[in-house]
Design an enzyme around this catalytic site. Structure first.
Site, PDB file in Angstrom:
ATOM      1  N   CYS A  85       0.849  -1.183   0.000  1.00 26.37           N
ATOM      2  CA  CYS A  85       0.000   0.000   0.000  1.00 26.37           C
ATOM      3  C   CYS A  85       0.889   1.237   0.000  1.00 26.37           C
ATOM      4  O   CYS A  85       1.933   1.271   0.643  1.00 26.37           O
ATOM      5  CB  CYS A  85      -0.964   0.004   1.186  1.00 26.37           C
ATOM      6  N   GLU A  86       0.466   2.243  -0.761  1.00 23.91           N
ATOM      7  CA  GLU A  86       1.337   3.414  -0.902  1.00 23.91           C
ATOM      8  C   GLU A  86       1.280   4.339   0.312  1.00 23.91           C
ATOM      9  O   GLU A  86       2.070   5.257   0.427  1.00 23.91           O
ATOM     10  CB  GLU A  86       0.996   4.177  -2.186  1.00 23.91           C
ATOM     11  N   HIS A  87       0.359   4.115   1.222  1.00 24.14           N
ATOM     12  CA  HIS A  87       0.262   4.972   2.401  1.00 24.14           C
ATOM     13  C   HIS A  87       1.193   4.536   3.522  1.00 24.14           C
ATOM     14  O   HIS A  87       1.690   5.365   4.284  1.00 24.14           O
ATOM     15  CB  HIS A  87      -1.183   5.006   2.906  1.00 24.14           C
ATOM     16  N   HIS A  88       1.401   3.237   3.645  1.00 21.35           N
ATOM     17  CA  HIS A  88       2.232   2.724   4.742  1.00 21.35           C
ATOM     18  C   HIS A  88       3.390   1.871   4.254  1.00 21.35           C
ATOM     19  O   HIS A  88       4.233   1.455   5.048  1.00 21.35           O
ATOM     20  CB  HIS A  88       1.377   1.894   5.702  1.00 21.35           C
ATOM     21  N   GLN A 126      -5.641  -0.294  -3.519  1.00 18.24           N
ATOM     22  CA  GLN A 126      -6.377  -1.408  -4.136  1.00 18.24           C
ATOM     23  C   GLN A 126      -7.309  -0.930  -5.249  1.00 18.24           C
ATOM     24  O   GLN A 126      -7.446  -1.559  -6.293  1.00 18.24           O
ATOM     25  CB  GLN A 126      -7.164  -2.158  -3.047  1.00 18.24           C
ATOM     26  N   HIS A 154      -5.290  -6.194   4.139  1.00 18.76           N
ATOM     27  CA  HIS A 154      -4.338  -5.087   4.240  1.00 18.76           C
ATOM     28  C   HIS A 154      -3.598  -5.148   5.568  1.00 18.76           C
ATOM     29  O   HIS A 154      -4.202  -4.969   6.625  1.00 18.76           O
ATOM     30  CB  HIS A 154      -5.074  -3.750   4.117  1.00 18.76           C
ATOM     31  N   CYS A 156      -1.571  -3.048   6.744  1.00 20.42           N
ATOM     32  CA  CYS A 156      -1.511  -1.757   7.438  1.00 20.42           C
ATOM     33  C   CYS A 156      -2.711  -1.599   8.361  1.00 20.42           C
ATOM     34  O   CYS A 156      -2.645  -0.898   9.365  1.00 20.42           O
ATOM     35  CB  CYS A 156      -1.413  -0.604   6.445  1.00 20.42           C
TER      36      CYS A 156
HETATM   37 ZN   LIG Z   1      -1.923   1.327   4.178  1.00 23.43          ZN
END
Ligand SMILES: [Zn+2]
Length: 193
Positions: A85-88, A126, A154, A156
């Site tokens: 995931c690009e956030h975490h 996603q 996920h 994260c």
């Molecule tokens: Zn994430």
């Protein structure tokens, strides 16, 4: 975790250098024995997990188009994928199911899995991955319709306790003939959802 003959990209040493700093910033001692090779291992692993940036998914399908009159739904289900995931930058992983209705052209079934592999080996969300897979098939095969369903866990959310353990996130995207509820239903039945 990566093939022996994997060719690594430029910047590998720099990347490893940064991971050494990160270890220090996390409160570790990068000079202790167990961590000596860790920065380079992580750098190589991250290059492998993001190798999709260098690959052209459209080209993969364009190189494997076959003229065919078959015009029933083609389904490739249970394609395993692993992404970040690009956030975490933590993993999300699960299964992708693809259906399309050919309009003169089909492609090798393994090529659809290859497209999934390319888009999942990038930093992702996603929803976007689902859309990109759909668009790639739409733009190259130009079928009568495409539908993509992605089911994922996920890390994260699960590791940080944000969501209930074992919750699965489902996304879908479709176009053309799949705008008809009946066609979507047929696909969902065929993948047992
Ligand atoms: Zn994430």
């Amino acid at each position: 975790m990566y093939p022996e003959n994997e060719i690594f990209r430029e910047g590998l040493d720099d990347l490893a250098g940064h991971y050494k700093e990160i270890l220090t910033l996390l409160g570790e001692d990068p000079s202790r024995e167990g961590l000596l090779k860790t920065p380079m291992r992580v750098a190589k692993a991250m290059q492998v997990l993001t190798r999709g940036y260098e690959m052209d998914a459209h080209q993969v399908l364009r190189d494997a188009l076959f003229k065919e009159d078959y015009s029933q739904m083609v389904i490739v289900k249970d394609i395993d994928f692993f992404s970040l995931c690009e956030h975490h930058m933590l993993p999300f992983y699960g299964k992708v199911h693809v259906a399309y209705i050919p309009n003169g052209y089909i492609t090798g079934l393994s090529k659809i899995a290859r497209v999934v592999d390319i888009y999942s080996h990038r930093l992702q969300v996603q929803e976007r991955m689902t859309l990109q897979i759909k668009e790639c098939i739409q733009e190259t095969l130009k079928p009568l319709g495409v539908m993509v369903v992605v089911e994922a866990r996920h890390m994260c959310m699960q590791m940080r306790g944000v969501e209930k353990q074992n919750s699965i996130t489902t996304t879908s995207d479709f176009c053309g003939a799949f705008n008809q509820a009946k066609t979507r239903e047929e696909f969902m039945n065929l993948i047992n959802r």
